[in-house]
Design a protein around this motif. Structure first.
Motif, PDB file in Angstrom:
ATOM      1  N   MET A  25       0.809  -1.220   0.000  1.00 58.39           N
ATOM      2  CA  MET A  25       0.000   0.000   0.000  1.00 58.39           C
ATOM      3  C   MET A  25       0.839   1.265   0.000  1.00 58.39           C
ATOM      4  SD  MET A  25      -2.975  -1.182  -0.225  1.00 58.39           S
ATOM      5  CE  MET A  25      -3.908   0.319   0.032  1.00 58.39           C
ATOM      6  N   LEU A  26       2.162   1.136   0.099  1.00 64.70           N
ATOM      7  CA  LEU A  26       3.023   2.310   0.128  1.00 64.70           C
ATOM      8  C   LEU A  26       3.576   2.671  -1.244  1.00 64.70           C
ATOM      9  CD1 LEU A  26       5.085   1.477   3.340  1.00 64.70           C
ATOM     10  CD2 LEU A  26       3.445   3.326   3.105  1.00 64.70           C
ATOM     11  N   LYS A  27       3.402   1.806  -2.210  1.00 67.78           N
ATOM     12  CA  LYS A  27       4.062   2.003  -3.494  1.00 67.78           C
ATOM     13  C   LYS A  27       3.364   3.093  -4.317  1.00 67.78           C
ATOM     14  CE  LYS A  27       6.073  -2.604  -3.910  1.00 67.78           C
ATOM     15  NZ  LYS A  27       6.242  -3.796  -4.777  1.00 67.78           N
ATOM     16  N   THR A  28       4.146   3.691  -5.205  1.00 68.36           N
ATOM     17  CA  THR A  28       3.624   4.722  -6.092  1.00 68.36           C
ATOM     18  C   THR A  28       2.400   4.222  -6.844  1.00 68.36           C
ATOM     19  OG1 THR A  28       5.862   5.621  -6.346  1.00 68.36           O
ATOM     20  CG2 THR A  28       4.225   6.257  -8.000  1.00 68.36           C
ATOM     21  N   SER A  29       2.469   3.008  -7.360  1.00 68.53           N
ATOM     22  CA  SER A  29       1.365   2.441  -8.141  1.00 68.53           C
ATOM     23  C   SER A  29       0.132   2.169  -7.290  1.00 68.53           C
ATOM     24  CB  SER A  29       1.814   1.154  -8.832  1.00 68.53           C
ATOM     25  OG  SER A  29       2.292   0.215  -7.880  1.00 68.53           O
ATOM     26  N   ASP A  30       0.307   1.990  -5.970  1.00 69.68           N
ATOM     27  CA  ASP A  30      -0.833   1.781  -5.084  1.00 69.68           C
ATOM     28  C   ASP A  30      -1.604   3.076  -4.835  1.00 69.68           C
ATOM     29  OD1 ASP A  30      -0.187  -0.922  -4.692  1.00 69.68           O
ATOM     30  OD2 ASP A  30       1.144  -0.438  -3.018  1.00 69.68           O
ATOM     31  N   LEU A  31      -0.888   4.198  -4.850  1.00 72.50           N
ATOM     32  CA  LEU A  31      -1.469   5.469  -4.442  1.00 72.50           C
ATOM     33  C   LEU A  31      -2.067   6.275  -5.588  1.00 72.50           C
ATOM     34  CD1 LEU A  31       1.322   6.635  -1.977  1.00 72.50           C
ATOM     35  CD2 LEU A  31      -0.966   5.858  -1.340  1.00 72.50           C
ATOM     36  N   PHE A  32      -1.434   6.188  -6.777  1.00 68.84           N
ATOM     37  CA  PHE A  32      -1.746   7.155  -7.821  1.00 68.84           C
ATOM     38  C   PHE A  32      -2.081   6.499  -9.154  1.00 68.84           C
ATOM     39  CE2 PHE A  32       1.836   9.148  -5.308  1.00 68.84           C
ATOM     40  CZ  PHE A  32       1.026   9.973  -4.543  1.00 68.84           C
ATOM     41  N   ASP A  33      -3.066   7.089  -9.845  1.00 69.10           N
ATOM     42  CA  ASP A  33      -3.281   6.819 -11.259  1.00 69.10           C
ATOM     43  C   ASP A  33      -2.405   7.813 -12.011  1.00 69.10           C
ATOM     44  OD1 ASP A  33      -4.091   6.722 -13.899  1.00 69.10           O
ATOM     45  OD2 ASP A  33      -6.236   6.657 -13.442  1.00 69.10           O
ATOM     46  N   LEU A  34      -1.303   7.343 -12.549  1.00 68.52           N
ATOM     47  CA  LEU A  34      -0.287   8.230 -13.105  1.00 68.52           C
ATOM     48  C   LEU A  34      -0.719   8.901 -14.401  1.00 68.52           C
ATOM     49  CD1 LEU A  34       2.947   6.143 -12.380  1.00 68.52           C
ATOM     50  CD2 LEU A  34       1.894   7.945 -11.002  1.00 68.52           C
ATOM     51  N   SER A  35      -1.845   8.494 -14.956  1.00 68.34           N
ATOM     52  CA  SER A  35      -2.332   9.150 -16.170  1.00 68.34           C
ATOM     53  C   SER A  35      -2.893  10.535 -15.884  1.00 68.34           C
ATOM     54  CB  SER A  35      -3.409   8.293 -16.841  1.00 68.34           C
ATOM     55  OG  SER A  35      -4.595   8.241 -16.055  1.00 68.34           O
ATOM     56  N   HIS A  36      -3.063  10.883 -14.611  1.00 72.94           N
ATOM     57  CA  HIS A  36      -3.667  12.158 -14.234  1.00 72.94           C
ATOM     58  C   HIS A  36      -2.641  13.192 -13.801  1.00 72.94           C
ATOM     59  CE1 HIS A  36      -7.806  10.947 -14.718  1.00 72.94           C
ATOM     60  NE2 HIS A  36      -7.602   9.880 -13.978  1.00 72.94           N
TER      61      HIS A  36
END
Length: 218
Positions: free
Chosen positions: A1-12
């Motif tokens: 739950m700490l990873k970048t991919s867990d927190l954010f939808d990077l397309s935004h």
């Protein structure tokens, strides 16, 4: 739950490709200034460079009393209101609100982020459609000036950073007059009660209640 991919939808975010290089999102804090300078040099005619290394989209609305320090990028349809103080190294996405007397420093704000009233956001990343209520702030330096650690239950994760505010996942809601202590990480779709003092990792899809009680959303 700490990873970048867990927190954010990077397309935004314009920073999506940059952030994808980091397993843990706070690892990206040190390169925000260089990122903005690189992105700014590639922006098209839809942006005006209103002063050296300050780029503002032509559809953005900037109050005449706002201060925009270099480097920064202000995205399309974003509103920067009366007496906002952008100290620099701020990448502000599209459709954002940076409100009256808000201060930003070394931050990435994803699209549709709202920091509308008397907020301080420093050395932090705020995910898509996250919102900080009036008077809520990120505290980015420990009182004893030691390096920030992220507390995830019994685990303590060294960051190597003296300055690290908070990572807010997509759709996070922070209640009014809350303090997010150094190294706070809040998972997606989580709500923080007003006047809270938050520390460490808060799971996604949960509610941080009075006294630091965390419950899962139903």
């Amino acid at each position: 739950m700490l990873k970048t991919s867990d927190l954010f939808d990077l397309s935004h975010s314009m920073a999506g490709t940059y952030l994808s290089d980091f397993d843990l999102p706070w690892q990206a804090l040190g390169g925000i200034k260089s990122l903005i300078l690189s992105l700014g040099s590639q922006l098209g005619e839809e942006y005006n460079q209103i002063q050296p290394n300050v780029w503002v989209h032509k559809t953005a609305v900037i109050a005449p009393t706002a201060y925009l320090g270099a480097p920064c990028i202000i995205g399309a349809n974003t509103e920067v209101r009366h007496c906002a103080f952008i100290r620099g190294s701020a990448l502000v996405g599209e459709n954002c609100v940076v409100g009256n007397s808000v201060e930003l420093k070394n931050v990435i704000l994803f699209d549709n982020v709202q920091v509308p009233h008397y907020n301080y956001v420093g050395d932090s990343i705020l995910g898509y459609k996250s919102h900080m209520g009036a008077g809520s702030v990120t505290s980015n330096v420990k009182s004893d000036k030691t390096l920030v650690v992220v507390k995830n239950g019994e685990e303590q994760i060294p960051t190597g950073l003296k300055k690290f505010g908070a990572m807010l996942g997509d759709f996070v809601e922070v209640g009014c007059n809350s303090v997010l202590n150094p190294g706070t990480v809040i998972g997606r779709h989580t709500n923080i009660y007003p006047t809270s003092c938050v520390r460490g990792m808060v799971p996604a899809d949960s509610i941080w209640k009075t006294g630091g009680v965390v419950v899962a959303k139903k």
